[in-house]
Design a protein around this motif. Structure first.
Motif, short mmCIF file in Angstrom:
data_model
loop_
_atom_site.label_atom_id
_atom_site.label_comp_id
_atom_site.label_asym_id
_atom_site.label_seq_id
_atom_site.Cartn_x
_atom_site.Cartn_y
_atom_site.Cartn_z
N GLY A 110 0.97 -1.14 0.31
CA GLY A 110 -0.04 0.10 -0.15
C GLY A 110 0.79 1.40 0.18
N TYR A 111 1.94 1.42 -0.30
CA TYR A 111 2.71 2.50 -0.60
C TYR A 111 2.27 3.50 -1.76
CZ TYR A 111 5.94 0.61 3.07
OH TYR A 111 6.67 0.03 3.99
N ARG A 112 2.08 4.64 -1.48
CA ARG A 112 1.91 5.51 -2.59
C ARG A 112 3.05 5.58 -3.68
NH1 ARG A 112 0.39 10.95 -1.07
NH2 ARG A 112 1.91 10.63 0.61
N ARG A 113 2.94 5.37 -4.91
CA ARG A 113 4.09 5.45 -5.81
C ARG A 113 3.69 5.63 -7.27
NH1 ARG A 113 0.98 0.94 -5.69
NH2 ARG A 113 0.60 -0.35 -7.29
N LEU A 114 4.72 6.28 -7.82
CA LEU A 114 4.78 6.63 -9.17
C LEU A 114 5.84 5.62 -9.89
CD1 LEU A 114 5.28 10.38 -9.05
CD2 LEU A 114 3.08 9.23 -9.42
N THR A 115 5.16 5.19 -11.28
CA THR A 115 6.33 4.58 -11.85
C THR A 115 6.81 4.96 -13.00
OG1 THR A 115 5.18 2.47 -10.84
CG2 THR A 115 6.32 1.87 -12.76
N LEU A 116 7.85 5.06 -13.29
CA LEU A 116 8.22 5.39 -14.51
C LEU A 116 8.91 3.90 -15.41
CD1 LEU A 116 9.25 7.52 -16.37
CD2 LEU A 116 11.44 7.37 -15.39
N ASP A 128 13.42 12.11 -17.98
CA ASP A 128 12.17 11.73 -17.65
C ASP A 128 12.19 11.26 -16.07
OD1 ASP A 128 11.46 11.74 -20.32
OD2 ASP A 128 11.59 9.49 -20.47
N ILE A 129 13.40 10.98 -15.58
CA ILE A 129 13.45 10.56 -14.03
C ILE A 129 13.37 12.09 -13.18
CG2 ILE A 129 14.82 9.80 -12.36
CD1 ILE A 129 15.88 7.63 -14.35
N GLU A 130 14.25 12.83 -14.03
CA GLU A 130 14.31 14.40 -13.38
C GLU A 130 12.94 15.14 -13.33
OE1 GLU A 130 17.88 15.81 -13.41
OE2 GLU A 130 16.94 17.15 -11.88
N ARG A 131 12.39 14.82 -14.40
CA ARG A 131 11.07 15.70 -14.52
C ARG A 131 10.24 15.19 -13.46
NH1 ARG A 131 8.94 14.07 -19.38
NH2 ARG A 131 10.69 15.11 -20.41
N MET A 132 10.11 13.70 -13.24
CA MET A 132 8.97 13.22 -12.42
C MET A 132 9.56 13.50 -10.96
SD MET A 132 8.04 9.52 -13.83
CE MET A 132 6.57 9.24 -13.12
N LEU A 133 10.72 13.75 -10.71
CA LEU A 133 11.32 14.13 -9.40
C LEU A 133 10.85 15.45 -8.99
CD1 LEU A 133 14.58 12.26 -9.13
CD2 LEU A 133 12.60 11.54 -7.82
N VAL A 134 11.06 16.43 -10.17
CA VAL A 134 10.85 17.70 -10.02
C VAL A 134 9.41 18.04 -9.65
CG1 VAL A 134 10.91 19.98 -11.08
CG2 VAL A 134 13.10 18.60 -11.10
N SER A 135 8.69 17.29 -10.27
CA SER A 135 7.14 17.76 -10.38
C SER A 135 6.49 17.31 -9.32
CB SER A 135 6.52 17.18 -11.82
OG SER A 135 6.51 15.75 -11.62
N ASP A 136 7.10 16.35 -8.30
CA ASP A 136 6.36 15.98 -7.05
C ASP A 136 7.21 15.88 -5.71
OD1 ASP A 136 4.85 14.55 -5.18
OD2 ASP A 136 4.03 13.31 -6.71
N ASP A 137 6.79 16.93 -5.12
CA ASP A 137 8.00 16.93 -3.94
C ASP A 137 7.56 15.92 -2.75
OD1 ASP A 137 6.17 18.43 -2.76
OD2 ASP A 137 6.96 20.29 -2.78
N GLU A 138 6.39 15.00 -2.91
CA GLU A 138 6.22 14.18 -2.28
C GLU A 138 6.98 12.78 -2.48
OE1 GLU A 138 2.06 13.45 -0.11
OE2 GLU A 138 1.76 13.83 -2.40
N ILE A 139 7.77 12.78 -3.37
CA ILE A 139 8.54 11.61 -3.60
C ILE A 139 9.76 11.70 -2.74
CG2 ILE A 139 9.96 10.51 -5.46
CD1 ILE A 139 8.33 11.51 -7.44
N ALA A 140 9.92 10.75 -1.76
CA ALA A 140 11.07 10.61 -1.01
C ALA A 140 12.07 9.89 -1.27
CB ALA A 140 10.54 10.51 0.44
#
Ligand SMILES: *Cc1c(COP(=O)(O)O)cnc(C)c1O
Length: 368
Positions: A110-116, A128-140
């Motif tokens: 049940g972890y909240r996640r994004l998948t590339l 693409d990785i950079e973009r996803m990281l920059v666009s969501d500061d909840e990604i720890a």
């Protein structure tokens, strides 16, 4: 043949990515005495294994190793469930079966996640990785596979760790098939958690896996809720500090790892990696001579596994069975690659003679 000889001889040359062929010394270690894991002898064994493992990779200062009884997947699931912050998100990078496994574990718990996702055997685009990281500061945290064993692809974990957007975020790495086979320096790369196993490039036996943990993680983990009884790294760590384990360990597999780490120390981790690299170069020169085609671009090849397209006139079963008659075990593709490829790993106690003999057999079989 005497019983002793039959125990010590290799029935097969294993060209599957683990369990690998071990040395006679590792197999002989299984004949050490029966042991109770609540006794001092086991504590001593555990201390030895931990010390030798960390020193083989120069990690004594900043890291610790937490040992589990279970396969590599146990170490992976323990890493994710013990080290991910449940109030934050994880970015999973997936370009093969083992990337999907990370996603699956994160989903089950049940972890909240994004998948590339990149295609199977396709490289990730750093931007693409950079973009996803920059666009969501909840990604720890980012979780990914170092050597994607389903395709033989080495993913560029160092470059990913160096992205500006990784600053302040943690890297959880599946290093199950890369530790001991690829250059990997968690301390200088900034990888906080590595899931690993005994029976691939470390040349031990199945049954023990472990997590290399940055010491900062020990403190951080304490704040997270318990997700699993058996796979809780904090529980293992707390026991291990007292020279103990919470549950019955696979003692023979610890014996074997102890012997395998002695051998790794004698060989040197750098030489081990070099040996595997030489094996893979030798094999690949042979594959090219035979006109076999690679699944992925050779520029992404790991040191330890090559995925090849099946020759047009041959099924995997036929190829596998004929090679096995000659004493060689290869490995099938997984999922969608099942009908299309075969895999040849070169981890373990192999020799150039084994590989030469394998290439000759392969040539005989595919030219028919
Ligand atoms: C082998 C492997 C695993 C774990 O497999 P087990 O069968 O559980 O030991 C996980 N990740 C990768 C990349 C692997 O190669």
């Amino acid at each position: 043949m005497s019983h002793e000889a039959s125990v010590m001889e290799d029935a097969y040359v294993l060209l599957n990515p683990g369990p690998v062929n071990t040395t006679p010394r590792v197999r002989r270690s299984l004949l050490r005495p029966d042991l109770c894991h609540r006794e001092e002898e086991f504590s001593q064994l555990l201390r030895n294994v931990r010390g030798n493992l960390l020193s083989a990779f120069g990690l004594e200062e900043e890291y610790t190793a937490v040992f589990l009884t279970g396969s590599g997947t146990a170490a992976l699931e323990a890493s994710l469930t013990s080290c991910l912050d449940p109030s934050k998100k994880v970015l999973v990078l997936s370009n093969g079966v083992y990337g999907e496994r990370i996603e699956k574990i994160a989903g089950i718990h049940g972890y909240r996640r994004l998948t590339l996702r990149a295609g199977i055997g396709e490289p990730f685009e750093l931007k693409d990785i950079e973009r996803m990281l920059v666009s969501d500061d909840e990604i720890a945290a980012v979780a990914m596979v170092h050597h994607e064993t389903s395709t033989g692809m080495l993913n560029p974990v160092n470059e990913i760790c160096q992205l500006d957007a990784m600053r302040g975020r943690r890297m959880l790495l599946d290093a199950v098939s890369s530790l001991g086979g690829e250059a990997l320096d968690p301390a200088s790369s900034g990888i906080q958690v590595c899931a690993c196993t005994a029976n691939k490039c470390l040349q031990g036996l199945p049954g023990v896996s472990f997590v290399l943990l940055h010491r900062d993680e020990l403190e951080r983990m304490k704040a997270y809720p318990e997700k699993s009884l058996y796979l809780d790294l904090r529980n293992y760590w707390n026991h291990q500090e007292q020279g103990m384990v919470p549950f019955t360990p696979a003692i023979p597999a610890f014996y074997a790892l102890d012997a395998a780490l002695e051998e790794l120390r004698e060989e040197g981790a750098g030489n081990r990696i070099e040996r595997y690299r030489n094996y893979s170069r030798f094999l690949r020169a042979g594959f090219e001579r035979l006109g076999l085609e690679y699944l992925i671009s050779p520029r992404y090849h790991s040191n330890t596994l090559t995925a090849l397209k099946l020759p047009a006139h041959m099924t995997y079963e036929t190829l596998h069975d004929r090679l096995k008659e000659e004493g060689f075990v290869i490995y099938a593709g997984q999922n969608t690659l099942k009908e299309r490829i075969f895999r040849v790993a070169n981890m373990g106690n192999l020799s150039m003679r084994d590989l030469e003999a394998f290439l000759s057999c392969l040539e005989e079989i595919i030219k028919l």
